[in-house]
Design an enzyme around this catalytic site. Structure first.
Site: not given
Ligand code: PEP
Ligand code: MG
Length: 578
Positions: A190, A432, A456, A503
């Protein structure tokens, strides 16, 4: 002579500045016998005195920049530095046991922290975090490693750290931080994702050699290539300044596409949205021509503080985002804490496998007080713009139905209270977890949209931790299993007349976009800095042709076969791109 280091390109760009090492917050000292206790106590007192001067200076500057309220936290830190219970207990331990100050400091502050954390009073629990912070500051002075306040760095710099937590990244003062490089980490951790949304260069996973990088050395980061040059020659510096200038020119060229719709060469429209974590990211999204916010990671509103945000605070943030983007859509994802996103003040029990544990919606369904507060804030904000609510980490239908039920209950309560709400709010879910992808047809009638979270989805499909470099060879966005899941999710949604976004980081990857377009993705949500390049690329792609390529790719057996095929196709299609 120039030294060069290689890492993972996490957020593109070129940065040139001096290195600043960030002391590791997780330093655990070893116990050492000492000969001269008074001298050791003196050393400790000096470290406390320097820490006090430092906090006083930060307090004054925070008061000037952010107002008295925000500076209050530092008053608390000063009180801790003068707290006889804590300071004398450490000095006594050094004296009684004839041990080093670092160990005594760690030992005593940890027992204070443990005691405070066991209290029910939220204010006292918050004090544990302050003690952690203050003892870290004293520790860094004892060790001679400068303690850097990420929000109050003295001069332009490139941060050098073992790792940066997402909340560290959120606090970076972008007026002075030019980029960061870390020993560990991956492209989908992140902090890397946040660096991309903040549009600051980042290189992660360099390895332990990073610690040999001299403090204040001049560093060049070529973050698109994952290359770090330490003490570059004049010629190298000139070459990178030139490259940076060319990058800036290219950006200026791309910005002409800012207000254009996103159309493929054969005239098919898709939506390019931005992923955001903080309210400041919204302006960057607008400046980069985002057609909406495709993912607002609300967990960042919960970070970098010592207690949960209230309903009112959340309402203000959501309202701001909706008003600023109106009439463009804003997909707000409910809290996704867990995995690598921690909230120390919540004191959640440690888990053996945090990515497989009580993460995101699982936690929210268990801690309904927390969840309902967020839902109320979202509902109240709904009338200020085009809100879509999205639930993360859903594995089974019951979770989705329960989340929707709680949302409906809060909606009814607000209506009964006479609060005005939007007439209709689209409800969606992240895809995910492979279970949800494989059963997308069961979920589709219950949602207005899906958003595929490949970060994920890849790690769970391949059983390869997204943060672990040793298994990164398995982290394969192009694997046939992933393409099949994506295809299935899109087909299942289309059967119900629903739209599908993505996303995860794959959505902004220029090498993946042609196939994703061909697979029929409707919305691509990415770091703001990737949007214009994606718009330019899509304008050069024939969607119908890439739909054929996607069908062909789906018959292939391995990542290698698929990537070679796509590489071949795109070379055929363009002479110069990428
Ligand atoms: C993902 O898992 O692709 C996502 C967009 O959520 P995060 O990266 O916040 O886990
Ligand atoms: Mg995620």
């Amino acid at each position: 002579m120039t030294q060069s280091l290689k890492g993972i390109a996490a957020s593109p760009g070129i940065a040139i500045a001096r290195a600043f090492h960030l002391a590791s917050e997780h330093y655990t000292p070893t116990k050492q016998a000492i000969q001269d206790s008074p001298q050791e106590i003196n050393r400790f007192r000096q470290a406390v005195a320097v820490a006090r001067d430092e906090v006083e200076a930060i307090r004054a500057s925070a008061e000037e920049r952010l107002g008295a309220n925000k500076a209050e936290i530092f008053e608390g830190h000063l009180m801790i530095l003068e707290d006889p219970d804590l300071i004398e207990a450490i000095e006594m331990k050094i004296d009684d046991e004839a041990i080093n100050a670092e160990f005594a400091l760690h030992d005593v502050s940890q027992s204070f922290i443990g005691l405070l954390q066991s209290m029910t009073d939220e204010l006292l629990r918050g004090r544990a975090i302050d003690i952690e912070d203050v003892s870290g500051r004293i520790m860094s002075h004892l060790r001679g490693v400068p303690h850097l306040d990420l929000a109050n760095l003295p001069a332009e710099c490139i941060i050098v750290a073992r790792d940066l937590t997402p909340s560290d990244t959120a606090q970076l003062n972008l007026e002075v931080v030019r980029g960061f490089i870390t020993e560990v980490g991956s492209r989908t951790s992140h902090s890397a994702i946040m660096a991309r949304s903040l549009e600051i260069p980042a290189i992660v996973g360099i390895g332990p050699s990073i610690h040999g990088l001299p403090e204040h050395a001049v560093v060049v980061m070529d973050a698109s290539q994952g290359i770090v040059l330490v003490n570059p020659t004049e010629e190298e510096l000139a070459a990178y300044r030139d490259k940076k200038q060319k990058d800036d020119l290219r950006r200026a060229e791309l910005s002409k596409l800012k207000d254009q719709p996103t159309l493929s060469k054969d005239g098919k429209q898709v939506e390019l949205a931005a992923n955001i974590g903080k309210l400041e990211d919204i302006q960057r999204a607008i400046d980069n021509g985002a057609e909406g916010i495709g993912l607002f990671r609300t967990e960042f509103l919960y970070m970098g503080r010592s207690s949960l945000p209230t309903e009112e605070e959340q309402f203000t943030s959501y309202k701001y985002a909706l008003e600023k983007m109106n009439p463009k859509p804003v997909v707000i994802r409910t809290l996704d804490i867990g995995g690598d996103k921690e909230l120390p003040y919540m004191e959640l029990p440690a888990e053996t496998n945090p990515f497989l544990g009580q993460r995101a919606l699982r936690l929210c369904l268990d801690r309904q007080d927390l969840f309902r507060t967020q839902l109320r804030a979202l509902l109240r904000a709904s009338r200020y713009g085009n809100l879509k609510i999205m639930f993360p980490m859903i594995a089974v239908l019951e979770e989705l139905l329960e989340a929707k039920k709680l949302l409906e209950e809060e909606r009814q309560k607000l209506i009964a209270e006479g609060v005005q709400l939007a007439e209709h709010i689209e409800i969606g879910m992240m895809v995910e977890v492979p279970a949800a992808a494989v059963a997308a047809d069961l979920f589709a009638p219950e949602v207005d949209f899906f958003s595929i979270g490949t970060n994920d989805l890849i790690q769970y499909t391949m059983a390869a931790d997204r943060m672990n470099e040793t298994v990164s060879y398995l982290y394969q966005p192009w694997h046939p299993s992933l393409l099949r899941l994506i295809r299935f999710v899109i087909q299942a949604a289309e059967k119900e007349g629903k739209w599908v976004g993505m996303c995860g980081e794959m959505a902004g990857d220029v090498t993946a976009i042609p196939l994703l377009l061909g697979l029929g993705l409707h919305e691509f949500s990415m770091s703001a800095g990737s949007i214009l390049q994606a718009r330019e690329l899509i304008g050069q792609l024939d969607k119908t042709e890439w739909a054929g390529c996607a069908n062909q790719a789906l018959t292939m057996r391995s990542t290698q076969e698929i990537t070679q095929f796509v590489e071949h196709k795109r070379k055929q299609a363009f002479a110069i791109l990428w």
